[in-house]
Enzyme design. Structure first.
Site, PDB file in Angstrom:
ATOM      1  N   CYS A   4      52.292  71.621  49.379  1.00  0.00           N
ATOM      2  CA  CYS A   4      52.244  70.372  49.817  1.00  0.00           C
ATOM      3  C   CYS A   4      53.839  69.721  49.756  1.00  0.00           C
ATOM      4  CB  CYS A   4      51.254  69.246  49.337  1.00  0.00           C
ATOM      5  SG  CYS A   4      51.639  67.501  49.732  1.00  0.00           S
ATOM      6  N   HIS A 100      50.283  58.843  53.117  1.00  0.00           N
ATOM      7  CA  HIS A 100      51.489  58.168  53.233  1.00  0.00           C
ATOM      8  C   HIS A 100      51.671  57.045  54.060  1.00  0.00           C
ATOM      9  CE1 HIS A 100      52.030  61.283  56.070  1.00  0.00           C
ATOM     10  NE2 HIS A 100      52.907  60.662  56.700  1.00  0.00           N
TER      11      HIS A 100
HETATM   12  P1  DGP Z   1      53.574  61.838  59.660  1.00  0.00           P
HETATM   13  O1  DGP Z   1      53.860  62.008  60.811  1.00  0.00           O
HETATM   14  O2  DGP Z   1      52.853  60.320  59.353  1.00  0.00           O
HETATM   15  O3  DGP Z   1      52.682  62.790  58.759  1.00  0.00           O
HETATM   16  O4  DGP Z   1      54.839  61.184  58.653  1.00  0.00           O
HETATM   17  C1  DGP Z   1      55.562  62.478  57.965  1.00  0.00           C
HETATM   18  C2  DGP Z   1      56.952  61.881  57.605  1.00  0.00           C
HETATM   19  O5  DGP Z   1      57.345  62.474  56.782  1.00  0.00           O
HETATM   20  C3  DGP Z   1      58.158  61.744  58.686  1.00  0.00           C
HETATM   21  O6  DGP Z   1      58.405  60.775  59.116  1.00  0.00           O
HETATM   22  C4  DGP Z   1      58.909  62.834  58.208  1.00  0.00           C
HETATM   23  C5  DGP Z   1      58.865  62.653  56.863  1.00  0.00           C
HETATM   24  N1  DGP Z   1      59.283  63.853  56.168  1.00  0.00           N
HETATM   25  C6  DGP Z   1      58.866  65.196  56.303  1.00  0.00           C
HETATM   26  N2  DGP Z   1      59.319  66.041  55.456  1.00  0.00           N
HETATM   27  C7  DGP Z   1      59.951  65.444  54.624  1.00  0.00           C
HETATM   28  C8  DGP Z   1      61.044  65.446  53.266  1.00  0.00           C
HETATM   29  O7  DGP Z   1      61.079  66.661  53.060  1.00  0.00           O
HETATM   30  N3  DGP Z   1      61.570  64.619  52.709  1.00  0.00           N
HETATM   31  C9  DGP Z   1      61.491  63.289  53.254  1.00  0.00           C
HETATM   32  N4  DGP Z   1      62.008  62.343  52.449  1.00  0.00           N
HETATM   33  N5  DGP Z   1      60.587  62.947  54.297  1.00  0.00           N
HETATM   34  C10 DGP Z   1      60.157  63.975  54.808  1.00  0.00           C
END
Ligand code: DGP
Length: 114
Positions: A4, A100
């Site tokens: 994850c 989240h």
């Molecule tokens: P969702 O579509 O609701 O599952 O949003 C997932 C969010 O997580 C998306 O806006 C981008 C963010 N995200 C994905 N991978 C990473 C990461 O490695 N670091 C950070 N800071 N955000 C991430």
């Protein structure tokens, strides 16, 4: 959870820009911001999605809303307003399967769906 992304961020195996942290909750900037301010708030305990919440998680989720308000206050966008989004499952567009809360702020946000 081994594979994850957000659990790896919690463990420090993937870097992030932290905004808030306590023993149960972490908040950090979204890597792909959809607004001038785009913060993700997550429980440290792995809960895959809102649909996987158990009754014993309800107190923690309530605390997350309190943390969201605290961040809004500290970052100075509480008065101007903000949006909180939780995508859940396939039709909800959830990509990362660790519960989240997106906080979006810093501009007049676009069209409301509801
Ligand atoms: P969702 O579509 O609701 O599952 O949003 C997932 C969010 O997580 C998306 O806006 C981008 C963010 N995200 C994905 N991978 C990473 C990461 O490695 N670091 C950070 N800071 N955000 C991430």
């Amino acid at each position: 959870m081994e594979d994850c992304i957000f659990c790896k961020i919690i463990k420090g195996e993937i870097p992030s820009t932290k905004v808030y942290e306590d023993d149960e909750i972490l908040a950090f900037n979204d890597v792909n911001p959809a607004a001038p301010i785009h913060i993700l708030v997550i429980p440290k305990r792995h809960i895959s999605s809102l649909a996987d919440m158990k009754p014993e998680d309800e107190k923690l989720v309530g605390k997350i809303y309190g943390v969201i308000n605290k961040i809004a206050e500290e970052k100075g966008f509480k008065d101007e307003g903000f949006r909180v989004i939780v995508n859940c499952g396939k039709n909800g567009g959830q990509e990362v399967m660790h519960l989240h809360f997106h906080i979006l702020a810093g501009k007049q946000l676009g069209e409301k769906i509801v």
